[in-house]
Design a protein around this motif. Structure first.
Motif, short mmCIF file in Angstrom:
data_model
loop_
_atom_site.label_atom_id
_atom_site.label_comp_id
_atom_site.label_asym_id
_atom_site.label_seq_id
_atom_site.Cartn_x
_atom_site.Cartn_y
_atom_site.Cartn_z
N LEU A 111 54.44 58.24 49.17
CA LEU A 111 52.89 58.34 48.84
C LEU A 111 52.07 58.10 49.97
N ALA A 112 50.98 59.01 50.03
CA ALA A 112 50.31 58.97 51.37
C ALA A 112 49.39 57.98 51.48
N GLY A 113 49.27 57.39 52.54
CA GLY A 113 48.64 56.05 52.80
C GLY A 113 47.28 55.99 52.11
N GLY A 114 46.30 57.05 52.45
CA GLY A 114 45.25 57.11 51.73
C GLY A 114 45.32 56.86 50.19
N ASP A 115 46.07 57.69 49.79
CA ASP A 115 46.42 57.55 48.26
C ASP A 115 46.77 56.16 47.76
N PHE A 116 47.51 55.36 48.67
CA PHE A 116 47.83 53.99 48.46
C PHE A 116 46.60 53.15 48.78
N LEU A 117 45.84 53.29 49.54
CA LEU A 117 44.43 52.30 49.60
C LEU A 117 43.59 52.75 48.55
N SER A 118 43.57 54.06 48.26
CA SER A 118 42.48 54.46 47.07
C SER A 118 43.03 53.71 45.75
N SER A 119 44.18 53.79 45.51
CA SER A 119 44.71 53.16 44.21
C SER A 119 44.40 51.97 43.90
N VAL A 120 44.73 51.20 45.34
CA VAL A 120 44.41 49.70 45.33
C VAL A 120 42.87 49.38 45.27
N GLU A 121 42.14 50.19 45.97
CA GLU A 121 40.68 49.71 46.16
C GLU A 121 40.04 49.92 44.62
N GLU A 122 40.26 51.11 44.06
CA GLU A 122 39.80 51.50 42.80
C GLU A 122 40.29 50.30 41.56
N LEU A 123 41.47 49.97 41.86
CA LEU A 123 41.67 49.01 40.86
C LEU A 123 41.03 47.75 41.08
N VAL A 124 40.77 47.39 42.34
CA VAL A 124 40.07 45.86 42.76
C VAL A 124 38.68 46.28 42.19
N ARG A 125 38.07 47.28 42.30
CA ARG A 125 36.58 47.62 41.89
C ARG A 125 36.50 47.51 40.28
N ALA A 126 37.48 48.24 39.71
CA ALA A 126 37.42 48.02 38.22
C ALA A 126 37.64 46.63 37.60
N ASP A 127 38.46 45.81 38.36
CA ASP A 127 38.64 44.48 37.81
C ASP A 127 37.88 43.30 38.71
N GLU A 128 36.90 43.71 39.49
CA GLU A 128 36.11 42.67 40.41
C GLU A 128 36.10 41.48 39.56
N GLN A 129 35.69 41.16 38.43
CA GLN A 129 35.52 39.96 37.73
C GLN A 129 36.62 39.05 37.88
N TRP A 130 37.99 39.71 38.17
CA TRP A 130 39.16 38.80 38.21
C TRP A 130 39.57 38.28 39.45
N VAL A 131 38.58 38.91 40.63
CA VAL A 131 38.81 38.43 41.81
C VAL A 131 38.19 36.70 42.06
N PRO A 132 38.99 35.84 42.33
CA PRO A 132 38.41 34.42 42.21
C PRO A 132 37.33 34.05 43.23
N GLY A 133 36.71 33.03 43.19
CA GLY A 133 35.54 32.91 44.25
C GLY A 133 36.24 32.28 45.49
N SER A 134 35.36 32.09 46.39
CA SER A 134 36.03 31.71 47.92
C SER A 134 35.96 30.36 48.04
N ALA A 135 35.99 29.40 47.23
CA ALA A 135 36.00 27.97 47.40
C ALA A 135 37.37 27.55 47.95
N GLY A 136 38.44 28.01 47.40
CA GLY A 136 39.58 27.33 48.13
C GLY A 136 40.37 28.51 48.67
N GLU A 137 41.78 28.82 48.30
CA GLU A 137 42.71 29.74 48.64
C GLU A 137 42.92 30.68 47.64
N GLU A 138 42.08 30.76 46.75
CA GLU A 138 42.44 31.60 45.41
C GLU A 138 42.28 33.06 45.99
N SER A 139 42.78 33.93 45.58
CA SER A 139 42.70 35.39 45.84
C SER A 139 43.22 36.14 44.49
N LEU A 140 43.06 37.47 44.85
CA LEU A 140 43.70 38.38 43.82
C LEU A 140 44.94 38.97 44.21
#
Length: 364
Positions: A111-140
């Motif tokens: 899988l080309a590197g650009g396609d890997f990055l695009s798939s990851v980024e588009e999923l994060v954008r679609a589910d942005e509300q699932w990315v925890p806040g920055s108070a602790g070490e939470e992450s997606l």
């Protein structure tokens, strides 16, 4: 394959209140976001049917090749929310490169590197509300993976392959504070060998590690230490700690880590090697024998040991046990270099320290 994964949004997202409750106490790998990325590869069309779609099960025939021959690879990375609400990835290009290398080793299509990055980024954008806040070490936590889905029984690479990305909100690895762990020096199992799959991030490697992990826990240890040879005498060179890379700090300010070849090329490992000089440490990639570790721990020339990986970032290692012996590193507590490096990596990831190396990639 285009760099775009078009979004087909779910009609049944997790309710806001339920999602808020999950984000208030996320558990690693237990809860998942509303969407997933997907693409299919066949010899005639290569990569196609790329999309971001509602999270759903895969329909697989009982003869699907992955179920019988373990033709599968995966990756793991995280999305971090900064104080201003923006969302960032950390060195995802290294994950893309390793994913392609793992696929090649398992005879899967690259899988080309650009396609890997695009798939990851588009999923994060679609589910942005699932990315925890920055108070602790939470992450997606983000899990790209690829597997052989062709329905057939036979010893050859599959002619139909599915690529996907799913995501899970996670909390801090050390919820009650960073603690040191003890490793069991394994003398029964080999993690990898030259020419094997040790450098690939594939599921078969992890399945094979469970027996050694169980043995470590039976001896009161948190995880296993693999050597490059077997034998009850505990001889051999250090390789990995479970699924994490190893690093040692010496009294004369050297940072030692086993060389690549049969171990996984970790993203956090690579990061620590670059940061070492900024902390006054001289990084050395070279074989480290068990004898050197035991002697250095006893006479004080090896002062700290830690493991690196995406999940815990940096894990202090404070003791080792083997057949008929055990010893402690330093005073048996997490070391100063270990904690300082861990904090600095996290500060870069969460935007609390300047990213002088250009490692962060903004998504939102």
């Amino acid at each position: 394959m285009s760099n775009q994964f078009p979004l087909s949004r779910t009609r049944t997202p997790v309710p806001d209140a339920e999602r808020a409750a999950i984000l208030a106490a996320p558990e690693f790998g237990r809860y998942f976001t509303d969407h997933m990325a997907s693409a299919v590869w066949t010899p005639d069309r290569e990569w196609h049917d790329r999309k971001i779609m509602p999270l759903q099960p895969f329909p697989l025939h009982p003869s699907a090749a992955v179920l019988h021959y373990a033709q599968e690879v995966f990756e793991g990375l995280k999305a971090y929310r900064h104080a201003d609400g923006s969302v960032w990835l950390f060195r995802p290009e290294l994950n893309a490169r390793r994913f392609a290398s793992s696929a090649t080793r398992l005879a899967l299509p690259e899988l080309a590197g650009g396609d890997f990055l695009s798939s990851v980024e588009e999923l994060v954008r679609a589910d942005e509300q699932w990315v925890p806040g920055s108070a602790g070490e939470e992450s997606l936590y983000i899990r790209p993976f690829m597997f052989a889905s062709e329905a057939f029984l036979g010893l050859r690479p599959a002619k139909r392959v599915i690529y996907s990305v799913i995501a899970s909100p996670v909390g801090p690895y050390f919820a009650s504070g960073v603690r040191g762990v003890t490793l069991w020096v394994n003398s029964k199992y080999t993690r990898a060998a030259k020419g094997g799959t040790g450098t690939a991030k594939c599921g078969a490697n992890y399945a094979a590690s469970f027996a050694a992990q169980n043995e470590a826990q039976q001896h009161g240890c948190d995880q296993v230490l693999y050597l490059d040879r077997l034998g009850a005498d505990g001889k051999g060179n250090l390789e990995e700690s479970g699924t994490m890379n190893l690093c040692l700090v010496t009294s004369d300010r050297r940072l030692l880590t086993p060389p690549l070849g049969t171990i996984l090329e970790g993203v956090t490992r690579a990061t620590v090697l670059v940061l070492a000089s900024e902390f006054g440490l001289t990084a050395e990639e070279r074989p480290v024998s068990m004898d050197e570790l035991r002697y250095g721990a006893a006479e004080g020339s090896i002062t700290e040991v830690f493991a690196t990986g995406t999940a815990a970032v940096i894990t202090p290692i404070v003791g080792f046990r083997g057949n008929g012996y055990e010893f402690t590193i330093g005073n048996g507590a997490p070391g100063a270099w270990t904690l300082a490096l861990r904090k600095h990596v996290l500060d870069i990831q969460y935007g609390l320290a300047e990213d002088t190396h250009g490692w962060l990639r903004r998504v939102i």
